[in-house]
Motif scaffolding. Sequence first.
Motif, PDB file in Angstrom:
ATOM      1  N   UNK A 277      28.179  24.305  29.752  1.00  0.00           N
ATOM      2  CA  UNK A 277      28.903  25.574  29.658  1.00  0.00           C
ATOM      3  C   UNK A 277      28.692  26.451  30.887  1.00  0.00           C
ATOM      4  N   UNK A 278      27.762  26.080  31.751  1.00  0.00           N
ATOM      5  CA  UNK A 278      27.521  26.871  32.946  1.00  0.00           C
ATOM      6  C   UNK A 278      26.825  28.186  32.636  1.00  0.00           C
ATOM      7  N   UNK A 279      26.867  29.080  33.586  1.00  0.00           N
ATOM      8  CA  UNK A 279      26.118  30.335  33.506  1.00  0.00           C
ATOM      9  C   UNK A 279      26.785  31.376  32.612  1.00  0.00           C
ATOM     10  N   UNK A 280      28.015  31.099  32.173  1.00  0.00           N
ATOM     11  CA  UNK A 280      28.780  32.101  31.409  1.00  0.00           C
ATOM     12  C   UNK A 280      29.249  31.542  30.058  1.00  0.00           C
ATOM     13  N   UNK A 281      28.356  31.069  29.214  1.00  0.00           N
ATOM     14  CA  UNK A 281      28.799  30.497  27.939  1.00  0.00           C
ATOM     15  C   UNK A 281      29.547  31.499  27.070  1.00  0.00           C
ATOM     16  N   UNK A 282      29.211  32.779  27.199  1.00  0.00           N
ATOM     17  CA  UNK A 282      29.877  33.818  26.401  1.00  0.00           C
ATOM     18  C   UNK A 282      31.320  34.028  26.832  1.00  0.00           C
ATOM     19  N   UNK A 283      31.667  33.622  28.031  1.00  0.00           N
ATOM     20  CA  UNK A 283      33.044  33.735  28.515  1.00  0.00           C
ATOM     21  C   UNK A 283      33.791  32.411  28.411  1.00  0.00           C
ATOM     22  N   UNK A 284      33.077  31.302  28.431  1.00  0.00           N
ATOM     23  CA  UNK A 284      33.722  29.996  28.241  1.00  0.00           C
ATOM     24  C   UNK A 284      34.303  29.900  26.834  1.00  0.00           C
ATOM     25  N   UNK A 285      33.525  30.343  25.843  1.00  0.00           N
ATOM     26  CA  UNK A 285      33.976  30.276  24.453  1.00  0.00           C
ATOM     27  C   UNK A 285      33.491  31.523  23.708  1.00  0.00           C
ATOM     28  N   UNK A 286      34.168  32.659  23.891  1.00  0.00           N
ATOM     29  CA  UNK A 286      33.706  33.899  23.253  1.00  0.00           C
ATOM     30  C   UNK A 286      33.738  33.845  21.733  1.00  0.00           C
ATOM     31  N   UNK A 287      34.630  33.067  21.135  1.00  0.00           N
ATOM     32  CA  UNK A 287      34.650  32.952  19.679  1.00  0.00           C
ATOM     33  C   UNK A 287      33.373  32.291  19.169  1.00  0.00           C
ATOM     34  N   UNK A 288      33.002  31.190  19.778  1.00  0.00           N
ATOM     35  CA  UNK A 288      31.771  30.510  19.392  1.00  0.00           C
ATOM     36  C   UNK A 288      30.564  31.412  19.650  1.00  0.00           C
ATOM     37  N   UNK A 289      30.601  32.106  20.773  1.00  0.00           N
ATOM     38  CA  UNK A 289      29.484  32.974  21.130  1.00  0.00           C
ATOM     39  C   UNK A 289      29.302  34.090  20.107  1.00  0.00           C
ATOM     40  N   UNK A 290      30.374  34.757  19.744  1.00  0.00           N
ATOM     41  CA  UNK A 290      30.282  35.866  18.794  1.00  0.00           C
ATOM     42  C   UNK A 290      29.839  35.358  17.424  1.00  0.00           C
ATOM     43  N   UNK A 291      30.314  34.194  17.024  1.00  0.00           N
ATOM     44  CA  UNK A 291      29.883  33.641  15.743  1.00  0.00           C
ATOM     45  C   UNK A 291      28.386  33.323  15.771  1.00  0.00           C
ATOM     46  N   UNK A 292      27.898  32.849  16.918  1.00  0.00           N
ATOM     47  CA  UNK A 292      26.458  32.572  17.031  1.00  0.00           C
ATOM     48  C   UNK A 292      25.658  33.868  16.951  1.00  0.00           C
ATOM     49  N   UNK A 293      26.156  34.932  17.558  1.00  0.00           N
ATOM     50  CA  UNK A 293      25.487  36.221  17.443  1.00  0.00           C
ATOM     51  C   UNK A 293      25.439  36.676  15.995  1.00  0.00           C
ATOM     52  N   UNK A 294      26.551  36.545  15.284  1.00  0.00           N
ATOM     53  CA  UNK A 294      26.580  36.967  13.878  1.00  0.00           C
ATOM     54  C   UNK A 294      25.523  36.236  13.059  1.00  0.00           C
ATOM     55  N   UNK A 295      25.410  34.942  13.282  1.00  0.00           N
ATOM     56  CA  UNK A 295      24.403  34.162  12.552  1.00  0.00           C
ATOM     57  C   UNK A 295      22.992  34.615  12.900  1.00  0.00           C
ATOM     58  N   UNK A 296      22.761  34.816  14.185  1.00  0.00           N
ATOM     59  CA  UNK A 296      21.448  35.276  14.639  1.00  0.00           C
ATOM     60  C   UNK A 296      21.107  36.635  14.037  1.00  0.00           C
ATOM     61  N   UNK A 297      22.059  37.553  14.072  1.00  0.00           N
ATOM     62  CA  UNK A 297      21.799  38.890  13.522  1.00  0.00           C
ATOM     63  C   UNK A 297      21.551  38.851  12.028  1.00  0.00           C
ATOM     64  N   UNK A 298      22.250  37.966  11.319  1.00  0.00           N
ATOM     65  CA  UNK A 298      22.064  37.866   9.878  1.00  0.00           C
ATOM     66  C   UNK A 298      20.660  37.366   9.537  1.00  0.00           C
ATOM     67  N   UNK A 299      20.085  36.571  10.430  1.00  0.00           N
ATOM     68  CA  UNK A 299      18.765  35.999  10.194  1.00  0.00           C
ATOM     69  C   UNK A 299      17.633  36.854  10.743  1.00  0.00           C
ATOM     70  N   UNK A 300      17.972  37.818  11.612  1.00  0.00           N
ATOM     71  CA  UNK A 300      16.933  38.615  12.293  1.00  0.00           C
ATOM     72  C   UNK A 300      16.219  39.560  11.316  1.00  0.00           C
TER      73      UNK A 300
END
Length: 259
Positions: free
Chosen positions: A236-259
């Motif tokens: 994904x290179x240095x910008x995974x949040x820009x390569x696939x922002x949908x996947x990135x935001x979903x990963x954040x949601x999961x992380x926040x739910x578990x934090x």
Amino acid sequence: MNHATSADGTRIAWTAEGSGPAVVLVHGITENLRVWDPVARRLAGERTVVRLDLRGHGASERADGYGLAAMVADVIAVIEAAGVARPDVVGHSLGGLVASALGNAYPVRSVANVDQPLALAGFKAMLEPLRAPLEDPATFGPVMEQLMGQLEGERLDPAERTRLRALRRPLQEAVLGIWHDVWVLSEDDLAVLVNQLLEGYRTPYLALHGIDPGPAYVDWLAARIPGAAVEVWPDYGHYPHLVDPDRFVERLRTFWAEA
């Protein structure tokens, strides 16, 4: 655009949009808060999204110093000016280092670090041969352009690549100030500095990498941040949040739910 005053008097530009629990987004070197546009659009319906321009970037002022502590103070000033309590913080590259330091210095709910390994020996080795050309005004611009272009990777959409390159505004004094300690400190001294930075870390932490930091990094980070999650999105290179922002935001949601 709003402005906050950092601890040393530097004026820091910031924006807020949306509503709900707060998240603070911190950009990488040479960039500005607009780099987060694809992520902010996806979060603003459920979150108060706070973004800022670090000193020497975007609409924020230049400063006498560009050390890590000063940039952490920039983020704190914005959090307090925005009136948000215990935000989740997401930082990319330089912003990942700033967010990591913030997570052990200020009451935030969680930290997500995007593609910024905290073991700095490899980073020092990569930067060492670039010091002289970056210190020369005649070669600074081309070298920075080449370096940042190499970090983009192959999977970034061409339109997003064009947008990202248009946002970059490399300021020589800021780049040299930010990387000064990496150049002048030995690997051992850098290790001591990082260990001090992370001592007693208890904030929930996600390290998400598009460039694999190596098999030893998981154990290295776990020894300093108990419970830290390390995730690699290969190629994904240095910008995974820009390569696939949908996947990135979903990963954040999961992380926040578990934090």
